[in-house]
Write an enzyme that holds these catalytic residues in place. Structure first.
Site, short mmCIF file in Angstrom:
data_model
loop_
_atom_site.label_atom_id
_atom_site.label_comp_id
_atom_site.label_asym_id
_atom_site.label_seq_id
_atom_site.Cartn_x
_atom_site.Cartn_y
_atom_site.Cartn_z
N ASP A 112 54.61 22.86 -30.01
CA ASP A 112 53.98 21.54 -29.99
C ASP A 112 53.80 21.26 -28.43
OD1 ASP A 112 53.68 21.23 -32.71
OD2 ASP A 112 55.61 20.02 -32.99
N ASP A 144 57.60 27.37 -27.05
CA ASP A 144 57.76 26.35 -27.87
C ASP A 144 56.22 25.98 -28.46
OD1 ASP A 144 58.76 23.65 -28.65
OD2 ASP A 144 56.84 22.95 -27.17
N ASP A 166 57.91 22.25 -23.18
CA ASP A 166 57.59 20.95 -22.77
C ASP A 166 58.57 19.82 -23.13
OD1 ASP A 166 56.72 21.03 -25.63
OD2 ASP A 166 56.42 18.84 -24.89
C1 LIG Z 1 58.00 9.15 -31.88
C2 LIG Z 1 58.52 10.53 -31.80
N1 LIG Z 1 60.04 10.65 -31.66
C3 LIG Z 1 60.47 11.97 -31.72
C4 LIG Z 1 60.00 12.78 -32.34
C5 LIG Z 1 60.55 14.22 -32.36
N2 LIG Z 1 60.04 15.22 -31.90
C6 LIG Z 1 59.40 15.11 -30.68
S1 LIG Z 1 58.54 16.72 -30.44
C7 LIG Z 1 58.89 17.20 -31.71
C8 LIG Z 1 58.32 18.59 -31.78
C9 LIG Z 1 58.91 19.73 -31.41
O1 LIG Z 1 58.34 20.63 -31.79
P1 LIG Z 1 58.33 21.93 -30.58
O2 LIG Z 1 59.74 22.14 -30.58
O3 LIG Z 1 57.31 22.87 -31.14
O4 LIG Z 1 57.89 21.17 -29.32
C10 LIG Z 1 59.77 16.31 -32.50
C11 LIG Z 1 59.91 16.85 -33.84
C12 LIG Z 1 58.56 12.64 -32.68
N3 LIG Z 1 57.92 13.80 -33.12
N4 LIG Z 1 58.02 11.44 -32.52
MG LIG Z 2 57.00 21.09 -27.53
#
Ligand SMILES: Cc1ncc(C[n+]2csc(CCOP(=O)(O)O)c2C)c(N)n1
Ligand SMILES: [Mg+2]
Length: 263
Positions: free
Chosen positions: A13, A11, A180
């Site tokens: 982030d 993953d 995560d």
């Molecule tokens: C307040 C809030 N609610 C929902 C989200 C949605 N969300 C959570 S982690 C993420 C990134 C996943 O990338 P990876 O798959 O690389 O971990 C996303 C799009 C956010 N960022 N903030």
């Molecule tokens: Mg992540």
């Protein structure tokens, strides 16, 4: 380069970098309030596209975004750890709900883009007006993925299935999946007994896995910080390599007498 039968799926982030890249860009460019205001009104993927439009309309350029992405927090050991796994012959891939523009900019800046054979994420591109567009990974003109664990724009479980299916049984690939977030739960369920999942301790994927560990067929190795992530990943790569060489010897000839302790 050495080759192995190990596929490591990261993953992005909060697994490779130490933040959510979307929030990092929005916050660093001073758009947190607008983000919070719009957050309840639309799916996250659309919200990011909208936020990129807001940045553009308010005079923020692609160069401003790139400058912010270059300052993204990362644990410094992460870079040599990824290079080492790649040098050991592991096939490294990314499955992320961020976007191609953010991920490629960050990886290139750290000099590790070429360590990854594949990046599966939402398409991000700069349009003719110089605005960053973020599109859903699963196009809206395709039938919905029907997985009720995942957001509509991306089912990471489908992506893992596609990667699994791209190898023949004889290749006997062994997967290590690191993540995560709640979106990393679905792919964890799709791993096999011979595979490994490395959930980040006290994060959503870990909470979901801990609710009923018996639903996960893969072996579970949690990590609490990046030092631990590096150590466990390295140990698992060694463990798999040892198991595979033991299998190779036992399939081809009697075990050499000089190696009884290791094997
Ligand atoms: C307040 C809030 N609610 C929902 C989200 C949605 N969300 C959570 S982690 C993420 C990134 C996943 O990338 P990876 O798959 O690389 O971990 C996303 C799009 C956010 N960022 N903030
Ligand atoms: Mg992540």
């Amino acid at each position: 380069m050495a080759s192995s039968n190990i596929v490591v799926v990261f993953d992005f982030d909060k697994t490779i970098i130490d933040c959510d890249s979307d929030n990092w860009v929005v916050d660093e460019l001073g758009f947190t309030d607008l983000f919070n205001q719009l957050f309840p009104t639309m799916p996250f993927n659309n919200l990011m596209d909208r936020m990129m439009m807001e940045l553009h309309c308010n005079g923020k350029t692609i160069e401003d975004i790139v400058e912010v992405l270059k300052r993204v927090p990362i644990q410094p050991r992460m870079i040599p750890a990824i290079k080492a796994a790649n040098a050991l012959g592991c096939d490294l891939r990314i499955v992320s709900d961020a976007n191609t523009f953010f991920i490629e900019t960050i990886l290139k800046n750290f000099g590790i883009r070429e360590c990854f054979s594949e990046i599966n994420t939402n398409p991000g591109y700069v349009d003719e007006e110089g605005r960053l567009r973020v599109l859903p990974y699963h196009h809206l003109n395709q039938p919905p993925h029907r997985c009720n664990l995942c957001p509509t724009n991306m089912c990471k479980g489908l992506i893992i299935n596609r990667i699994q299916d791209s190898f023949s049984c004889e290749e006997n690939k062994r997967f290590i999946y690191l993540g995560d977030g709640s979106g990393d739960y679905c792919p964890s369920l799709n791993l096999k007994e011979k595979d490994f999942v490395m959930p980040r301790k006290n994060f959503p994927v870990w909470d979901l896995i801990c609710k009923d560990r018996s639903l996960v067929k893969a072996q579970i190795y949690e990590w609490g910080d990046w030092e631990e992530q590096e150590k466990i990943l390295h140990q698992l790569i060694n463990k798999i390599s040892m198991e595979e060489s033991a299998l190779f010897f036992s399939a081809h000839e009697p075990l050499p007498k000089a190696l009884p302790v290791m094997l």
